[in-house]
Design an enzyme around this catalytic site. Structure first.
Site, PDB file in Angstrom:
ATOM      1  N   SER A  23       0.844  -1.185   0.000  1.00  5.73           N
ATOM      2  CA  SER A  23       0.000   0.000   0.000  1.00  5.73           C
ATOM      3  C   SER A  23       0.878   1.233   0.000  1.00  5.73           C
ATOM      4  O   SER A  23       2.075   1.182   0.309  1.00  5.73           O
ATOM      5  CB  SER A  23      -0.926   0.017   1.221  1.00  5.73           C
ATOM      6  OG  SER A  23      -0.172   0.064   2.416  1.00  5.73           O
ATOM      7  N   GLY A  24       0.282   2.350  -0.359  1.00  5.90           N
ATOM      8  CA  GLY A  24       1.011   3.612  -0.395  1.00  5.90           C
ATOM      9  C   GLY A  24       0.045   4.748  -0.634  1.00  5.90           C
ATOM     10  O   GLY A  24      -1.179   4.587  -0.552  1.00  5.90           O
ATOM     11  N   VAL A  29      -2.338  -2.767  -3.236  1.00  6.35           N
ATOM     12  CA  VAL A  29      -2.296  -3.958  -4.084  1.00  6.35           C
ATOM     13  C   VAL A  29      -2.797  -5.133  -3.256  1.00  6.35           C
ATOM     14  O   VAL A  29      -2.337  -5.346  -2.134  1.00  6.35           O
ATOM     15  CB  VAL A  29      -0.868  -4.243  -4.592  1.00  6.35           C
ATOM     16  CG1 VAL A  29      -0.876  -5.474  -5.486  1.00  6.35           C
ATOM     17  CG2 VAL A  29      -0.313  -3.047  -5.338  1.00  6.35           C
ATOM     18  N   LYS A  44      -4.275  -4.015  -8.485  1.00  4.85           N
ATOM     19  CA  LYS A  44      -3.858  -2.670  -8.107  1.00  4.85           C
ATOM     20  C   LYS A  44      -5.102  -1.793  -8.025  1.00  4.85           C
ATOM     21  O   LYS A  44      -5.921  -1.779  -8.947  1.00  4.85           O
ATOM     22  CB  LYS A  44      -2.886  -2.091  -9.137  1.00  4.85           C
ATOM     23  CG  LYS A  44      -1.454  -2.546  -8.958  1.00  4.85           C
ATOM     24  CD  LYS A  44      -0.528  -1.706  -9.818  1.00  4.85           C
ATOM     25  CE  LYS A  44       0.936  -2.012  -9.525  1.00  4.85           C
ATOM     26  NZ  LYS A  44       1.843  -1.128 -10.293  1.00  4.85           N
ATOM     27  N   ASP A 133      11.506   3.668 -15.580  1.00  4.85           N
ATOM     28  CA  ASP A 133      11.678   3.518 -14.126  1.00  4.85           C
ATOM     29  C   ASP A 133      12.152   2.109 -13.777  1.00  4.85           C
ATOM     30  O   ASP A 133      11.619   1.464 -12.870  1.00  4.85           O
ATOM     31  CB  ASP A 133      10.367   3.832 -13.397  1.00  4.85           C
ATOM     32  CG  ASP A 133      10.582   4.107 -11.897  1.00  4.85           C
ATOM     33  OD1 ASP A 133      11.732   4.418 -11.514  1.00  4.85           O
ATOM     34  OD2 ASP A 133       9.608   4.005 -11.132  1.00  4.85           O
TER      35      ASP A 133
END
Length: 705
Positions: A23-24, A29, A44, A133
């Site tokens: 998580s963020g 997810v 997601k 990235d």
């Protein structure tokens, strides 16, 4: 960002939701499973309203993934915007992130990872997509060890050889000079990031210190030549340094060219056949394949669909160390009854199999999979029903007491054994038909050695004993092992089991004092206790880490197994209720390589399988495995997760087809030959060999395939 699971469930009625994988600020997810197809997925999730830039990023990621189809790129199955949520449904990758596993990789495996990422980038680049990235967090492992590139959230469509950077996107530590300057980007931009990743894998640190201020870090990317990677063979070092050239035109012309150059350099450095020894499946473009003498694509078994997870590790590859199951020994009150032989057996009973949890990934799924998995290093594999174990050479001896535990090194060349004779031993099994003792027995414990495990990097051995302690040993040179620091003390009774976390930084021990303990072993010469002991109503016979390192399983004399959330190992928390169903001591616990199934073994003469997709709500799978006529000491999964091995006091080991874990089937006849209790049956990292250990003081090796 907090998102209500109920909203996610309502938006995805066709899926069963599992544990949270991450998580963020963007969202979270979740693990999940398609109800009809029984396909494991990662979901997601983020809110669709109020964060237009992130919603666009999610949409961009889904579109980018939807246009890509390559064995080394995570597969996207669906993208939805419903009930105010954005949801990307993709394959689950239980092997974990490269960040989590990089400490376990040897140089050849590190180069194999880089080749896999280069193949993924070549596929994306030829379809007009830059990743922008590339970093260890965005490189994951599927259940069979296949490397997968994920998170195309900042991917950009480009035309020709370059694209204009619209603002900075990426991670400073891995950003190319042209990316920092917001200039024209191209395939060489991703190759620069991959060069940083490979440099870090081979040396243990990046070329430029990421702890310094970002402006100083960027200045080095723009102006400072990277120092030559220490300890890296020159041919490989030259390829890495070329990828870090300041001018994009000085880097390899394409990802395929980079792969071909690296493949040739590693072959020059380590000799032909190195790729096959890594245990990591590789699907490369023609130049890289030719350099490695790999078969054409048609001869390569495609990866199984939907086997992965945004969760974590490890795989069936030798890179993931497999700690062997150890007989449970210990609880002194159990030793009180009976003759010496019986006593030994009971003790062993309490020493659980931890190692199978360290086996690299397998494709065993808690529900039947529609697409079977592959075994990374074993080539074309036969169905479990075709397994017909054959003895390899003669039983090998050397211990003067029963052999209570074993562990394979991650490369499968070394076997460690532990015995009631108070010693542990190391054996060279490069030729498994002719094992050879390495050096002298390891002495230091003052009572029987109940269990042992080898760290994922193969440099450290951990042993436990009836003397109430655990010990760590430096086995970098297995012919000359050395004790590391002082014994680990803290338990107040027999220590029955030990396991390394997948990243090798944490050690778990279980003891008859009704506790399990976690230890910080970042510096193995100075281990430190983490938090408070994990309490059980009964003595702890076995401990095992899940492949992603976030969950610990314990088995105990109270006839139960338990799961613990150890995401923060200093503050472990019990997950749900104890697993009940066994009628007597739970001797052994083991995670399947994909982390979706737990196996347990008991003194009640049975083994059991459990669906732990949601570890807070485990469910029994099918009926107990019956067939043994006495205590079942240990359980161990094969590296591909399709076969289970059990060992018993009835002097036999058995193999079981668990392709459908709800309906396990016995494979062939019991393995006989030992003349006393069989405490352990353990698969080698490549799945081609089975080792069995017995109270008859011998170890036997069996050819599986």
């Amino acid at each position: 960002m907090i998102i209500d699971r109920g909203r996610v469930a309502a938006a995805l009625p066709g899926y069963a939701l599992g544990a949270e994988l991450g998580s963020g600020a963007f969202g979270l997810v979740l693990a999940g499973e398609h109800r009809r197809m029984r396909r494991p997925v990662a979901i997601k999730v983020m809110r669709a309203n109020g964060l237009d830039d992130l919603a666009v990023t999610f949409d961009s990621e889904a579109r980018a993934l939807g246009g890509l189809d390559h064995p080394h790129i995570v597969r996207a199955y669906d993208y939805l915007e419903v009930h105010g949520l954005c949801l990307v449904i993709m394959e689950l990758l239980p092997g974990g992130t490269l960040t989590h596993r990089r400490a376990t990789l040897n140089p050849q495996q590190s180069c194999a990872v880089a080749l896999a990422v280069a193949a993924a980038l070549d596929h994306a680049h030829t379809r007009g997509i830059l990743h922008r990235d590339i970093k260890p967090d965005n490189i994951l492992f599927a259940a069979d060890g296949t490397v997968k590139v994920t998170d195309f959230g900042v991917a950009k469509i480009f035309e020709g050889s370059a694209a204009s950077a619209s603002g900075l996107a990426g991670t400073p530590q891995y950003m190319a000079p042209e990316q920092i300057m917001a200039g024209h980007l191209g395939p060489a931009t991703d190759l620069y990031a991959l060069g940083i990743v490979l440099y870090q894998l081979l040396t243990g640190y990046p070329p430029f210190n990421p702890q310094q201020p970002v402006q100083a870090l960027w200045h080095q990317h723009l102006n400072s030549p990277p120092p030559p990677p220490a300890g890296v063979p020159d041919p490989v070092a030259q390829v890495v340094l070329r990828s870090l050239a300041k001018n994009p035109t000085d880097r390899s012309a394409s990802a395929a060219a980079f792969a071909a150059e690296l493949a040739q350099a590693v072959t020059d450095a380590y000799g032909p056949g190195w790729a096959g020894r890594t245990g990591l499946p590789l699907h490369l473009p023609d130049p890289g394949r030719r350099a490695l003498h790999l078969p054409p694509p048609a001869a390569i078994t495609p990866p199984r669909s939907g086997a992965g997870s945004e969760s974590t590790l490890p795989t069936d590859a030798p890179s993931v160390l497999l700690s062997p199951p150890a007989p449970r020994r210990g609880l002194r009150r159990l030793l009180a009854a009976g003759a010496a032989t019986l006593t030994l057996a009971i003790i062993t009973t309490l020493l659980l199999v931890i190692t199978s949890a360290h086996h690299p990934p397998a494709t065993l799924s808690a529900t039947p999979s529609t697409t079977p998995s592959t075994t990374p290093s074993a080539g074309p594999r036969s169905e479990p029903s075709a397994i017909d174990p054959q003895p390899l050479g003669q039983p090998f001896t050397g211990h003067t007491g029963g052999v209570w535990a074993m562990a394979f090194s991650s490369d499968g060349r070394t076997l460690a054994t532990a015995s009631g004779d108070r010693t542990a031993r190391l054996w060279n099994i490069t030729d498994p038909a002719h094992p050879q003792a390495l050096g002298q027995p390891l002495t230091g414990h003052t009572d029987g050695v109940t269990w042992l495990a080898i760290s994922p990097d193969g440099r450290t051995l951990a042993t436990t004993s009836l003397d109430d302690t655990a010990r760590l040993w430096n086995i970098t040179d297995p012919a000359h092992p050395q004790a590391l620091g002082q014994p680990l003390t803290g338990h107040t009774d027999d220590v029955n089991s030990v396991a390394f976390s997948p990243d090798g930084r944490t050690l778990a021990t279980g003891a008859t004092d009704s506790t399990a303990r976690l230890w910080n072993i970042t510096d193995p010469a100075h281990p430190q206790a983490l938090g408070q002991p994990l309490g059980h109503p009964g003595g702890v016979c076995s401990v095992a880490f899940s492949p992603d390192g976030r969950t610990l399983a314990t088995g105990a004399t109270d006839s139960t197994a338990r799961l613990w959330n150890i995401t923060d190992p200093a503050h472990p928390q019990a997950l749900g209720q104890p697993l009940t169903g066994h009628l007597d001591v739970v001797n052994s616990v083991a995670f399947s390589p994909d982390g979706r199934t737990l196996a347990t073994a008991s003194v009640d003469d049975t083994a059991r399988l459990w669906n732990i997709i949601d570890p807070a709500h485990p469910e029994a799978l099918g009926q107990p495995l019956t067939g043994h006529t006495a205590d079942v000491w240990t359980v161990a999964f094969s590296p591909d997760g399709r076969t289970l091995a059990t060992a018993s006091s009835d002097k036999t080991a058995r193999l079981w087809n668990i392709t459908d874990p709800a309906h396990p089937q016995a494979l062939g006849q019991p393995l006989t030959g030992h003349t006393a209790e069989v405490y352990l049956a353990l698969f080698s990292p490549d799945g081609r060999t089975l080792a069995t250990a017995s109270n008859d003081k011998t170890v036997r090796l069996w050819k599986i395939r």
